[in-house]
Design an enzyme around this catalytic site. Structure first.
Site, PDB file in Angstrom:
ATOM      1  N   HIS A 110      -6.938  -8.022   0.032  1.00  0.00           N
ATOM      2  CA  HIS A 110      -6.878  -6.872   0.933  1.00  0.00           C
ATOM      3  C   HIS A 110      -7.726  -7.188   2.161  1.00  0.00           C
ATOM      4  O   HIS A 110      -8.954  -7.063   2.129  1.00  0.00           O
ATOM      5  CB  HIS A 110      -7.397  -5.637   0.193  1.00  0.00           C
ATOM      6  CG  HIS A 110      -7.050  -4.343   0.852  1.00  0.00           C
ATOM      7  ND1 HIS A 110      -5.824  -3.731   0.688  1.00  0.00           N
ATOM      8  CD2 HIS A 110      -7.760  -3.543   1.673  1.00  0.00           C
ATOM      9  CE1 HIS A 110      -5.796  -2.607   1.369  1.00  0.00           C
ATOM     10  NE2 HIS A 110      -6.964  -2.469   1.986  1.00  0.00           N
ATOM     11  N   ASN A 117     -10.389  -1.221   0.908  1.00  0.00           N
ATOM     12  CA  ASN A 117     -11.550  -0.698   1.621  1.00  0.00           C
ATOM     13  C   ASN A 117     -11.711   0.812   1.496  1.00  0.00           C
ATOM     14  O   ASN A 117     -12.796   1.347   1.748  1.00  0.00           O
ATOM     15  CB  ASN A 117     -11.490  -1.083   3.105  1.00  0.00           C
ATOM     16  CG  ASN A 117     -10.233  -0.597   3.800  1.00  0.00           C
ATOM     17  OD1 ASN A 117      -9.124  -0.955   3.399  1.00  0.00           O
ATOM     18  ND2 ASN A 117     -10.382   0.200   4.836  1.00  0.00           N
ATOM     19  N   HIS A 118     -10.654   1.530   1.098  1.00  0.00           N
ATOM     20  CA  HIS A 118     -10.757   2.980   0.914  1.00  0.00           C
ATOM     21  C   HIS A 118     -11.006   3.371  -0.545  1.00  0.00           C
ATOM     22  O   HIS A 118     -10.852   4.535  -0.906  1.00  0.00           O
ATOM     23  CB  HIS A 118      -9.485   3.674   1.421  1.00  0.00           C
ATOM     24  CG  HIS A 118      -9.320   3.605   2.904  1.00  0.00           C
ATOM     25  ND1 HIS A 118     -10.292   4.028   3.778  1.00  0.00           N
ATOM     26  CD2 HIS A 118      -8.280   3.149   3.675  1.00  0.00           C
ATOM     27  CE1 HIS A 118      -9.869   3.847   5.025  1.00  0.00           C
ATOM     28  NE2 HIS A 118      -8.668   3.307   4.981  1.00  0.00           N
ATOM     29  N   ASP A 131       0.803  -1.222   0.000  1.00  0.00           N
ATOM     30  CA  ASP A 131       0.000   0.000   0.000  1.00  0.00           C
ATOM     31  C   ASP A 131       0.840   1.280   0.000  1.00  0.00           C
ATOM     32  O   ASP A 131       1.613   1.523   0.929  1.00  0.00           O
ATOM     33  CB  ASP A 131      -0.911   0.040   1.226  1.00  0.00           C
ATOM     34  CG  ASP A 131      -1.670  -1.249   1.462  1.00  0.00           C
ATOM     35  OD1 ASP A 131      -1.054  -2.329   1.357  1.00  0.00           O
ATOM     36  OD2 ASP A 131      -2.862  -1.183   1.786  1.00  0.00           O
ATOM     37  N   HIS A 151      -0.324  -3.011   6.419  1.00  0.00           N
ATOM     38  CA  HIS A 151       0.822  -2.105   6.298  1.00  0.00           C
ATOM     39  C   HIS A 151       2.079  -2.577   7.027  1.00  0.00           C
ATOM     40  O   HIS A 151       3.064  -1.840   7.087  1.00  0.00           O
ATOM     41  CB  HIS A 151       0.461  -0.693   6.795  1.00  0.00           C
ATOM     42  CG  HIS A 151      -0.500   0.035   5.930  1.00  0.00           C
ATOM     43  ND1 HIS A 151      -0.585   1.414   5.892  1.00  0.00           N
ATOM     44  CD2 HIS A 151      -1.439  -0.410   5.055  1.00  0.00           C
ATOM     45  CE1 HIS A 151      -1.534   1.787   5.043  1.00  0.00           C
ATOM     46  NE2 HIS A 151      -2.063   0.679   4.532  1.00  0.00           N
ATOM     47  N   HIS A 210      -3.182  -4.302   3.243  1.00  0.00           N
ATOM     48  CA  HIS A 210      -4.095  -3.630   4.170  1.00  0.00           C
ATOM     49  C   HIS A 210      -3.480  -3.351   5.535  1.00  0.00           C
ATOM     50  O   HIS A 210      -3.717  -2.280   6.105  1.00  0.00           O
ATOM     51  CB  HIS A 210      -5.407  -4.394   4.352  1.00  0.00           C
ATOM     52  CG  HIS A 210      -6.349  -3.758   5.329  1.00  0.00           C
ATOM     53  ND1 HIS A 210      -6.921  -2.520   5.105  1.00  0.00           N
ATOM     54  CD2 HIS A 210      -6.809  -4.175   6.543  1.00  0.00           C
ATOM     55  CE1 HIS A 210      -7.710  -2.205   6.131  1.00  0.00           C
ATOM     56  NE2 HIS A 210      -7.650  -3.197   7.018  1.00  0.00           N
ATOM     57  N   GLU A 252      -4.486   2.123  -2.738  1.00  0.00           N
ATOM     58  CA  GLU A 252      -5.711   2.635  -2.121  1.00  0.00           C
ATOM     59  C   GLU A 252      -5.469   3.710  -1.062  1.00  0.00           C
ATOM     60  O   GLU A 252      -6.394   4.421  -0.684  1.00  0.00           O
ATOM     61  CB  GLU A 252      -6.517   1.482  -1.524  1.00  0.00           C
ATOM     62  CG  GLU A 252      -5.934   0.885  -0.269  1.00  0.00           C
ATOM     63  CD  GLU A 252      -6.988   0.736   0.828  1.00  0.00           C
ATOM     64  OE1 GLU A 252      -8.181   0.853   0.552  1.00  0.00           O
ATOM     65  OE2 GLU A 252      -6.578   0.523   1.976  1.00  0.00           O
ATOM     66  N   ASN A 253      -4.231   3.847  -0.593  1.00  0.00           N
ATOM     67  CA  ASN A 253      -3.928   4.880   0.398  1.00  0.00           C
ATOM     68  C   ASN A 253      -3.073   6.012  -0.174  1.00  0.00           C
ATOM     69  O   ASN A 253      -2.453   6.763   0.582  1.00  0.00           O
ATOM     70  CB  ASN A 253      -3.198   4.275   1.600  1.00  0.00           C
ATOM     71  CG  ASN A 253      -4.082   3.366   2.423  1.00  0.00           C
ATOM     72  OD1 ASN A 253      -3.798   2.176   2.545  1.00  0.00           O
ATOM     73  ND2 ASN A 253      -5.161   3.896   2.973  1.00  0.00           N
TER      74      ASN A 253
END
Length: 257
Positions: free
Chosen positions: A150, A68-69, A10, A177, A175, A41-42
């Protein structure tokens, strides 16, 4: 023929994106990676914008996966429909923008990439990934398959790894990290790592300022997450795949400061 897949954890915020831009092409060259999948996603700390997705592709990614983001920046919706090289989790509602898997050309022929999201400790209810992946694999057919799962729970990721062992070429988790020290080839030939880790500020809590996370766990008022400052780190793994047998020949953890 063997081909090598670089999977990158990520990307967190502007610092992580800048570090990816500085390092990714050199890392691909160093490890002889033929194909690269980056979880983005981040990139906006939470969520990703079309401009940040473009920057990840420009940095050297072949495919971007999300999590999820995905929907934190709503402007990404049309981009997901327009660009075939960015994937959101396949077990989101089919009516949502974008796609959850795709087939991409490599020097060793076509390769499928699938993005899935777990259900343990997530704050919404995606479809069951164990059921969804069965149908996807039937649709994909007889080519190498790579999966970014994820998910929060290490048990859910590992269960998925064993469930798909021998059916796919590689599965890695994103996810949490934090890179796990369990890179391996499972008994039936699937490459696996529970979590790749992240690409972003090394002195942080999951990429954000430590004091913000401390305040959250102390029950204090939340503030908008900000990426930490200081040196960055890129985490990921390289999976060596035999394109004839579609089995993984080896997994190597990647961590670059």
């Amino acid at each position: 023929m063997e081909f090598r897949v670089l999977a990158v954890g990520d990307v967190v915020g502007a610092p992580g994106l800048r570090f990816l831009q500085q390092k990714l092409r050199g890392i691909r060259l160093l490890y002889g990676a033929d194909f690269c999948v980056v979880n983005g996603e981040n990139a906006n700390v939470v969520g990703i914008t079309p401009q940040q997705a473009d920057a990840i592709f420009d940095a050297g990614a072949d495919v971007i996966t999300l999590g999820n983001h995905t929907w934190n920046r709503r402007e990404i919706g049309p981009y997901l429909d327009e660009c075939g090289y960015i994937l959101r989790p396949a077990n989101f509602l089919p009516s949502l923008p974008g796609r959850g898997w795709g087939v991409f050309e490599t020097k060793a022929g076509p390769v499928a990439v699938v993005n899935l999201i777990g259900r343990c400790s997530m704050d919404f209810g995606p479809d069951n990934p164990f059921h969804v992946i069965d149908k996807i694999l039937c649709d994909i057919g007889d080519i190498p398959v790579l999966i970014d799962f994820h998910a929060e729970a290490t048990s859910e990721k590992l269960a998925m790894g064993y469930y798909l062992d021998g059916k796919i070429s590689a599965l890695w988790g994103t996810h949490t990290h934090v890179p796990t020290a369990d890179e391996q080839v499972l008994p039936n030939g699937t490459g696996y790592q529970t979590d790749l880790g992240m690409t972003g500020p090394a002195i942080s809590v999951l990429g954000v300022k430590a004091e913000q996370s401390i305040a959250l766990f102390r029950g204090e008022l939340k503030s908008r997450y900000e990426p930490a400052s200081g040196p960055c780190r890129l985490c990921g793994a390289v999976f060596t795949i035999d394109s004839k047998t579609r089995r993984c020949a080896g997994v190597e953890r990647v961590m670059v400061d």
